[in-house]
Design a protein around this motif. Structure first.
Motif: not given
Length: 478
Positions: A152-153, A161-163, A240-243, A308-313
């Motif tokens: 995702r990054a 997404g990074l979560a 990092t992901i949890n943060t 449930d499925i968010l739009p992409s960037v």
């Protein structure tokens, strides 16, 4: 014990949070997504052990496995049989009952690709079996989490997404079954060690070796090189992901609170017909003075409440450019993975694709029906009728209900004859809802007798002192 402890802690947290005790014996079914790979096999073994301990303490924990048969491999039938055999063997080992349900699915990969089609099919199967009070265990582990983060990054995902993969969430917007991923902090090597220690057999999907598939390339080619150089950094990256996950949740709550406070303002007026006021909407005046980055954050938080499925960037950039910045008198549209987005006046309106597809569950747009005042499900909503003693009520009679047609004209009581397009505009019915709106027409002459929620036409109002029908229409948002 690491795996068994993770499963027990995850399930016990649900039990404690819901005040479940042996005395009140609140029951729920414990489901598990069983592919037959090492991750789900280990998870099933640990869950079976947990359920056996629960049974000894007076609980009746029902453990059930769902094996989704995608039909993509020549070994798919053998995998299904192995999943069933595993459930039988573990039932005997732990003296419990593990039911195994094999669900064969057909994949539609025409739009989103094979991987997404397979995922959608799995979740449709989960929806079919899992009840709103149940729990669904999935075998995602730390390596899956890190793969998802990197993938995702490089795609340019935002904080949401990074979560990456949440440890717990609801199955869907309409099914509150909780998905739990107890192994999310455990490395793959530990899972394999557990399987070997307990002499478990599992299947190997041959497609996992195909590095032409993005996730496999990360897993098989790039990430092993990273861990060779940084062998102890997996858990650092996990922190990092949890943060990111916690900070994203906090930011989202703050934005949603701001949106709710704005919508609660007493002077705020919805410039749309009352029948449509419950459609989820977003007031663009709230972000009028904000820059694009902040505006998109507000929109993403708003979307998260409904889809449930968010739009992409990239899709969010398109929505901002084509809809947020559009003229107030235009009505642009955007189609997402599971929704349609419309602009009307200074608001965005969101309708789930499933709602618009409900047309098929009521009347089709090409169908007419004889109507005598009964409640009618039609055109993505409900046509209702109540008795009313008023000159503006519709005469009781036999009518036909159909959809709006181009060229329709109407003469409301006491007003002039005009095209329906003009009346739609006067009554604040946007263009994207007009085709779904029921029209009541004379059975013989086929002229419009009434438009529910708008008006009754000249010649169709009851005479003074008589009782007639109040006809209304409301969109069904379920």
């Amino acid at each position: 014990m690491l795996v068994e402890q993770a499963v027990a802690e995850a399930l016990n947290s649900i039990v404690i949070n819901n005040n479940v005790t042996a005395d009140n014996r609140t029951e729920f079914d414990l489901w598990l997504g069983l592919s037959g790979g090492v991750d789900s096999t280990v998870l099933l073994h640990a869950a079976a052990y947990y359920c056996s301990l629960q049974c000894s303490e007076g609980y009746n924990r029902k453990l059930k496995a769902i094996h989704v048969h995608h039909g993509l491999s020549e070994n798919a039938d053998a995998w299904a049989k192995q999943a069933q055999a595993l459930c039988i063997n573990l039932s005997r080992k732990f003296s419990i009952t593990i039911d195994c349900f094999v669900e064969k699915v057909q994949l539609d990969d025409r739009s989103d690709g094979l991987e997404q089609a397979a995922r959608s099919a799995r979740y449709q199967a989960f929806e079919k079996y899992c009840g709103p009070n149940d729990l669904l265990l999935q075998g995602h582990h730390l390596d899956d989490q890190i793969e998802t983060f990197f993938m995702r990054a490089v795609r340019g995902s935002g904080l949401t997404g990074l979560a990456s993969i949440p440890k717990q969430r609801s199955l869907s917007r309409t099914n509150t079954c909780q998905i739990l991923r107890p192994l999310l902090a455990i490395e793959k090597t530990k899972i394999i060690e557990y399987a070997q220690q307990h002499q478990l057999d599992w299947v190997e999907d041959e497609s996992n070796q195909d590095s032409d598939i993005d996730r496999n390339w990360w897993r098989n080619e790039l990430l092993p090189q990273i861990w060779q150089r940084y062998p102890k950094q997996k858990h650092s990256l996990s922190r990092t992901i949890n943060t990111i996950h916690h900070e994203q949740n906090l930011l989202q709550k703050l934005i949603i609170n701001d949106i709710s406070s704005h919508d609660a303002l007493p002077l705020l007026k919805l410039e749309i017909h009352a029948a449509l006021k419950d459609i989820p909407s977003f007031d663009l005046l709230l972000i009028k003075e904000l820059n694009q980055v902040t505006s998109v954050s507000y929109l993403r938080a708003w979307f998260s409440q409904y889809v449930d499925i968010l739009p992409s960037v990239i899709q969010m950039q398109t929505i901002y450019a084509d809809m947020v910045l559009a003229r107030a008198d235009s009505e642009p549209q955007f189609k997402g993975a599971e929704f349609f987005l419309y602009r009307y006046q200074n608001r965005l309106y969101l309708l789930k694709t499933s709602i618009l597809n409900n047309i098929a569950a009521g009347l089709r747009l090409t169908t007419s029906v004889n109507w005598q005042g009964e409640e009618l499900k039609c055109f993505s909503g409900f046509l209702t009728c109540t008795d009313l003693d008023s000159n503006f009520a519709l005469k009781p009679a036999r009518y036909i209900v159909r959809n709006w047609q181009a060229g329709d004209v109407a003469k409301p009581f006491g007003r002039s004859t005009r095209k329906m397009k003009k009346w739609w505009q006067d009554y604040n019915v946007p263009s994207w809802m007009r085709e779904h709106w029921p029209m009541i027409v004379n059975e013989e002459t086929h002229e419009i007798a009434a438009v529910p929620g708008l008006f009754v036409c000249q010649g169709y109002c009851v005479e003074q002192g008589n009782s007639g029908w109040l006809v209304e229409y409301k969109v069904n948002l379920i």
